[in-house]
Write a protein that holds these residues in place. Structure first.
Motif, PDB file in Angstrom:
ATOM      1  N   TYR A   1      52.912  92.796  42.559  1.00  0.00           N
ATOM      2  CA  TYR A   1      53.196  91.062  43.473  1.00  0.00           C
ATOM      3  C   TYR A   1      54.057  91.511  44.662  1.00  0.00           C
ATOM      4  CZ  TYR A   1      51.983  88.174  39.449  1.00  0.00           C
ATOM      5  OH  TYR A   1      50.588  87.793  38.542  1.00  0.00           O
TER       6      TYR A   1
ATOM      7  N   ALA B   1      55.061  88.588  48.366  1.00  0.00           N
ATOM      8  CA  ALA B   1      55.219  87.191  47.954  1.00  0.00           C
ATOM      9  C   ALA B   1      53.995  85.727  48.244  1.00  0.00           C
ATOM     10  CB  ALA B   1      56.938  86.643  48.943  1.00  0.00           C
ATOM     11  N   GLU B   2      54.818  84.511  48.372  1.00  0.00           N
ATOM     12  CA  GLU B   2      54.318  83.296  48.705  1.00  0.00           C
ATOM     13  C   GLU B   2      52.993  83.605  47.773  1.00  0.00           C
ATOM     14  OE1 GLU B   2      52.801  83.427  52.228  1.00  0.00           O
ATOM     15  OE2 GLU B   2      55.053  83.529  52.633  1.00  0.00           O
ATOM     16  N   GLY B   3      53.036  83.854  45.862  1.00  0.00           N
ATOM     17  CA  GLY B   3      51.580  84.405  44.916  1.00  0.00           C
ATOM     18  C   GLY B   3      50.668  85.308  45.471  1.00  0.00           C
ATOM     19  N   LYS B   4      51.209  85.978  46.267  1.00  0.00           N
ATOM     20  CA  LYS B   4      50.118  87.347  46.663  1.00  0.00           C
ATOM     21  C   LYS B   4      50.529  88.518  46.082  1.00  0.00           C
ATOM     22  CE  LYS B   4      48.856  85.067  50.862  1.00  0.00           C
ATOM     23  NZ  LYS B   4      49.134  85.285  52.347  1.00  0.00           N
TER      24      LYS B   4
ATOM     25  N   GLU C   1      44.987  87.324  48.280  1.00  0.00           N
ATOM     26  CA  GLU C   1      45.713  85.808  47.166  1.00  0.00           C
ATOM     27  C   GLU C   1      44.306  85.545  46.078  1.00  0.00           C
ATOM     28  OE1 GLU C   1      44.519  82.848  49.907  1.00  0.00           O
ATOM     29  OE2 GLU C   1      45.647  83.201  51.183  1.00  0.00           O
ATOM     30  N   ARG C   2      45.422  84.927  45.335  1.00  0.00           N
ATOM     31  CA  ARG C   2      44.304  84.408  43.463  1.00  0.00           C
ATOM     32  C   ARG C   2      43.918  85.521  42.347  1.00  0.00           C
ATOM     33  NH1 ARG C   2      41.583  80.735  48.138  1.00  0.00           N
ATOM     34  NH2 ARG C   2      39.655  83.072  47.701  1.00  0.00           N
TER      35      ARG C   2
ATOM     36  N   GLU D   1      45.530  90.379  55.484  1.00  0.00           N
ATOM     37  CA  GLU D   1      45.007  89.663  54.305  1.00  0.00           C
ATOM     38  C   GLU D   1      44.058  89.338  53.955  1.00  0.00           C
ATOM     39  OE1 GLU D   1      47.067  85.707  55.207  1.00  0.00           O
ATOM     40  OE2 GLU D   1      49.759  86.254  55.346  1.00  0.00           O
TER      41      GLU D   1
ATOM     42  N   GLY E   1      48.637  79.581  40.500  1.00  0.00           N
ATOM     43  CA  GLY E   1      49.458  80.494  40.470  1.00  0.00           C
ATOM     44  C   GLY E   1      50.081  80.745  38.673  1.00  0.00           C
TER      45      GLY E   1
ATOM     46  N   ASN F   1      55.753  86.683  34.666  1.00  0.00           N
ATOM     47  CA  ASN F   1      56.481  86.147  35.728  1.00  0.00           C
ATOM     48  C   ASN F   1      57.875  86.460  35.646  1.00  0.00           C
ATOM     49  OD1 ASN F   1      53.829  85.106  36.972  1.00  0.00           O
ATOM     50  ND2 ASN F   1      54.046  83.558  35.746  1.00  0.00           N
TER      51      ASN F   1
ATOM     52  N   ASN G   1      59.009  87.934  39.150  1.00  0.00           N
ATOM     53  CA  ASN G   1      59.544  87.047  39.867  1.00  0.00           C
ATOM     54  C   ASN G   1      61.194  87.692  40.827  1.00  0.00           C
ATOM     55  OD1 ASN G   1      57.283  85.798  41.079  1.00  0.00           O
ATOM     56  ND2 ASN G   1      58.254  84.191  39.252  1.00  0.00           N
TER      57      ASN G   1
ATOM     58  N   ARG H   1      61.272  91.083  42.722  1.00  0.00           N
ATOM     59  CA  ARG H   1      62.117  91.079  43.978  1.00  0.00           C
ATOM     60  C   ARG H   1      63.555  90.287  44.742  1.00  0.00           C
ATOM     61  NH1 ARG H   1      58.121  86.400  46.297  1.00  0.00           N
ATOM     62  NH2 ARG H   1      59.165  85.225  44.517  1.00  0.00           N
TER      63      ARG H   1
END
Length: 112
Positions: free
Chosen positions: A17, A19-22, A35-36, A56, A85, A93, A97, A100
């Motif tokens: 994982y 940052a920002e859910g990527k 992403e996604r 990206e 997300g 998760n 999280n 990180r």
């Protein structure tokens, strides 16, 4: 000479994982943020931003899904935006999280 835009990468395995859910994958030493997607997915990626040491992109096709992936809990479009997300179980998760933040703690300790 102009740079090529929107290059295509086939069979990228996402490993972590970001940052920002990527999610993060690597190809030939270059870091690719997607992403996604979830770590463990193998995807074909369309690169939208391509720099010398990072890129990206968005997934075009999923070759294989991660075993950690779960279905979103919402069916309607109104709730899907809030749940977009939530494709990884809650226990993972929390761990991902917090990992990180734990990697940045040594840098904060030196800053004192």
């Amino acid at each position: 000479m102009r740079k090529k835009k929107n290059q295509f990468v086939r069979g990228l395995e996402l490993t972590a994982y970001a940052a920002e859910g990527k999610s993060l994958g690597r190809i030939d030493g270059k870091v690719v943020f997607v992403e996604r997607a979830v770590p463990g997915d193998v995807v074909d990626v369309l690169l939208t931003r391509n720099k010398s040491d990072w890129a990206e992109g968005v997934p075009v096709e999923f070759i294989s899904y991660s075993p950690d992936r779960v279905a979103p809990f919402a069916n309607t479009l109104v709730y899907a935006a809030a749940a977009s997300g939530k494709c990884c179980p809650t226990k993972n998760n929390w761990f991902l999280n917090n990992s990180r933040y734990m990697t940045s703690l040594p840098a904060l300790a030196v800053w004192r």
